[in-house]
Design a protein around this motif. Structure first.
Motif, PDB file in Angstrom:
ATOM      1  N   GLN A  18       0.843  -1.190   0.000  1.00 16.09           N
ATOM      2  CA  GLN A  18       0.000   0.000   0.000  1.00 16.09           C
ATOM      3  C   GLN A  18       0.879   1.242   0.000  1.00 16.09           C
ATOM      4  N   VAL A  19       0.539   2.173  -0.891  1.00 19.79           N
ATOM      5  CA  VAL A  19       1.280   3.421  -1.008  1.00 19.79           C
ATOM      6  C   VAL A  19       0.307   4.576  -0.819  1.00 19.79           C
ATOM      7  N   GLN A  20       0.724   5.578  -0.106  1.00 22.87           N
ATOM      8  CA  GLN A  20      -0.095   6.775   0.079  1.00 22.87           C
ATOM      9  C   GLN A  20       0.698   8.017  -0.265  1.00 22.87           C
ATOM     10  N   LEU A  21       0.003   8.975  -0.874  1.00 18.67           N
ATOM     11  CA  LEU A  21       0.566  10.296  -1.110  1.00 18.67           C
ATOM     12  C   LEU A  21      -0.289  11.280  -0.332  1.00 18.67           C
ATOM     13  N   VAL A  22       0.335  12.031   0.560  1.00 16.96           N
ATOM     14  CA  VAL A  22      -0.391  12.977   1.392  1.00 16.96           C
ATOM     15  C   VAL A  22       0.106  14.383   1.110  1.00 16.96           C
ATOM     16  N   GLU A  23      -0.813  15.227   0.651  1.00 17.55           N
ATOM     17  CA  GLU A  23      -0.476  16.596   0.281  1.00 17.55           C
ATOM     18  C   GLU A  23      -0.843  17.555   1.406  1.00 17.55           C
ATOM     19  N   SER A  24      -0.163  18.680   1.427  1.00 21.87           N
ATOM     20  CA  SER A  24      -0.487  19.739   2.376  1.00 21.87           C
ATOM     21  C   SER A  24       0.002  21.070   1.817  1.00 21.87           C
ATOM     22  N   GLY A  25      -0.511  22.159   2.386  1.00 23.68           N
ATOM     23  CA  GLY A  25      -0.003  23.469   2.029  1.00 23.68           C
ATOM     24  C   GLY A  25      -0.921  24.340   1.192  1.00 23.68           C
ATOM     25  N   GLY A  26      -2.053  23.825   0.774  1.00 25.47           N
ATOM     26  CA  GLY A  26      -2.965  24.650  -0.009  1.00 25.47           C
ATOM     27  C   GLY A  26      -3.647  25.693   0.856  1.00 25.47           C
ATOM     28  N   GLY A  27      -4.427  26.558   0.193  1.00 24.22           N
ATOM     29  CA  GLY A  27      -5.145  27.573   0.939  1.00 24.22           C
ATOM     30  C   GLY A  27      -5.532  28.756   0.077  1.00 24.22           C
ATOM     31  N   LEU A  28      -5.923  29.831   0.755  1.00 18.72           N
ATOM     32  CA  LEU A  28      -6.331  31.062   0.091  1.00 18.72           C
ATOM     33  C   LEU A  28      -5.202  32.077   0.174  1.00 18.72           C
ATOM     34  N   VAL A  29      -4.879  32.680  -0.951  1.00 22.06           N
ATOM     35  CA  VAL A  29      -3.808  33.678  -0.990  1.00 22.06           C
ATOM     36  C   VAL A  29      -4.204  34.788  -1.951  1.00 22.06           C
ATOM     37  N   GLN A  30      -3.705  35.987  -1.687  1.00 25.19           N
ATOM     38  CA  GLN A  30      -3.988  37.121  -2.573  1.00 25.19           C
ATOM     39  C   GLN A  30      -3.120  37.054  -3.819  1.00 25.19           C
ATOM     40  N   PRO A  31      -3.574  37.664  -4.912  1.00 26.59           N
ATOM     41  CA  PRO A  31      -2.733  37.726  -6.111  1.00 26.59           C
ATOM     42  C   PRO A  31      -1.379  38.334  -5.787  1.00 26.59           C
ATOM     43  N   GLY A  32      -0.334  37.722  -6.353  1.00 19.78           N
ATOM     44  CA  GLY A  32       1.022  38.152  -6.068  1.00 19.78           C
ATOM     45  C   GLY A  32       1.648  37.458  -4.885  1.00 19.78           C
ATOM     46  N   GLY A  33       0.868  36.705  -4.153  1.00 19.85           N
ATOM     47  CA  GLY A  33       1.363  36.013  -2.970  1.00 19.85           C
ATOM     48  C   GLY A  33       2.036  34.695  -3.298  1.00 19.85           C
ATOM     49  N   SER A  34       2.414  33.980  -2.239  1.00 17.81           N
ATOM     50  CA  SER A  34       3.138  32.721  -2.381  1.00 17.81           C
ATOM     51  C   SER A  34       2.509  31.632  -1.523  1.00 17.81           C
ATOM     52  N   LEU A  35       2.674  30.411  -1.984  1.00 19.61           N
ATOM     53  CA  LEU A  35       2.297  29.219  -1.227  1.00 19.61           C
ATOM     54  C   LEU A  35       3.326  28.140  -1.507  1.00 19.61           C
ATOM     55  N   ARG A  36       3.469  27.224  -0.558  1.00 19.21           N
ATOM     56  CA  ARG A  36       4.344  26.074  -0.740  1.00 19.21           C
ATOM     57  C   ARG A  36       3.545  24.808  -0.466  1.00 19.21           C
ATOM     58  N   LEU A  37       3.471  23.953  -1.481  1.00 15.69           N
ATOM     59  CA  LEU A  37       2.804  22.666  -1.350  1.00 15.69           C
ATOM     60  C   LEU A  37       3.827  21.576  -1.050  1.00 15.69           C
ATOM     61  N   SER A  38       3.390  20.604  -0.258  1.00 15.02           N
ATOM     62  CA  SER A  38       4.222  19.446   0.050  1.00 15.02           C
ATOM     63  C   SER A  38       3.442  18.169  -0.224  1.00 15.02           C
ATOM     64  N   CYS A  39       4.165  17.121  -0.606  1.00 14.78           N
ATOM     65  CA  CYS A  39       3.544  15.826  -0.834  1.00 14.78           C
ATOM     66  C   CYS A  39       4.518  14.749  -0.379  1.00 14.78           C
ATOM     67  N   ALA A  40       4.091  13.963   0.596  1.00 16.56           N
ATOM     68  CA  ALA A  40       4.929  12.898   1.126  1.00 16.56           C
ATOM     69  C   ALA A  40       4.373  11.546   0.711  1.00 16.56           C
ATOM     70  N   ALA A  41       5.240  10.736   0.126  1.00 16.87           N
ATOM     71  CA  ALA A  41       4.871   9.377  -0.264  1.00 16.87           C
ATOM     72  C   ALA A  41       5.339   8.403   0.806  1.00 16.87           C
ATOM     73  N   SER A  42       4.471   7.460   1.152  1.00 19.87           N
ATOM     74  CA  SER A  42       4.824   6.483   2.177  1.00 19.87           C
ATOM     75  C   SER A  42       4.232   5.130   1.836  1.00 19.87           C
ATOM     76  N   GLY A  43       4.772   4.099   2.480  1.00 18.67           N
ATOM     77  CA  GLY A  43       4.249   2.762   2.263  1.00 18.67           C
ATOM     78  C   GLY A  43       5.296   1.859   1.648  1.00 18.67           C
ATOM     79  N   SER A  44       4.815   0.872   0.885  1.00 19.39           N
ATOM     80  CA  SER A  44       5.681  -0.162   0.313  1.00 19.39           C
ATOM     81  C   SER A  44       6.339   0.337  -0.976  1.00 19.39           C
ATOM     82  N   ILE A  45       7.311   1.222  -0.813  1.00 21.65           N
ATOM     83  CA  ILE A  45       7.978   1.853  -1.948  1.00 21.65           C
ATOM     84  C   ILE A  45       9.393   1.315  -2.072  1.00 21.65           C
ATOM     85  N   PHE A  46       9.746   0.878  -3.288  1.00 23.43           N
ATOM     86  CA  PHE A  46      11.122   0.485  -3.566  1.00 23.43           C
ATOM     87  C   PHE A  46      11.901   1.671  -4.128  1.00 23.43           C
TER      88      PHE A  46
END
Length: 120
Positions: free
Chosen positions: A1-29
């Protein structure tokens, strides 16, 4: 079983910044490619950026010079730094990983998506 979990989204004003993250876990080779895609209402899912196991990156023309994709290989995590955001960047952002499981199977996995809204 493999999971990808994202975080970091949201509401931002034009010209602003955001950072998204995604962590993969589980039975990964190993993970070949990790990337970010997005889908706005009424539109098809589109590629935003990808990064290979060797560090090669690819960006959609619409985000070049504003977004940066990076990867922590030890943590099986991919990041998307988004600067100078525009209202047209608003969408659900999905993480993707093309990988080989510990059982030797090649699959493409998707995260659940994280909403990014750019609005004043």
């Amino acid at each position: 079983q493999v999971q990808l979990v994202e975080s970091g989204g949201g509401l931002v004003q034009p010209g602003g910044s955001l950072r998204l993250s995604c962590a993969a876990s589980g039975s990964i080779f190993s993970i070949y490619v990790m990337g970010w895609y997005r889908q706005a209402p009424g539109k098809q899912r589109e590629l935003v950026a990808t990064i290979t196991s060797g560090g090669s990156t690819n960006y959609a023309d619409s985000v070049k010079g504003r977004f940066t994709i990076s990867r922590d290989y030890a943590k099986n995590t991919v990041y998307l730094q988004m600067n100078s955001l525009k209202p047209e960047d608003s969408a659900v952002y999905y993480c993707n990983a093309d990988l080989v499981t510990s059982h030797g199977y090649e699959y493409s996995y998707w995260g659940q998506g994280t909403q990014v809204t750019v609005s004043s």
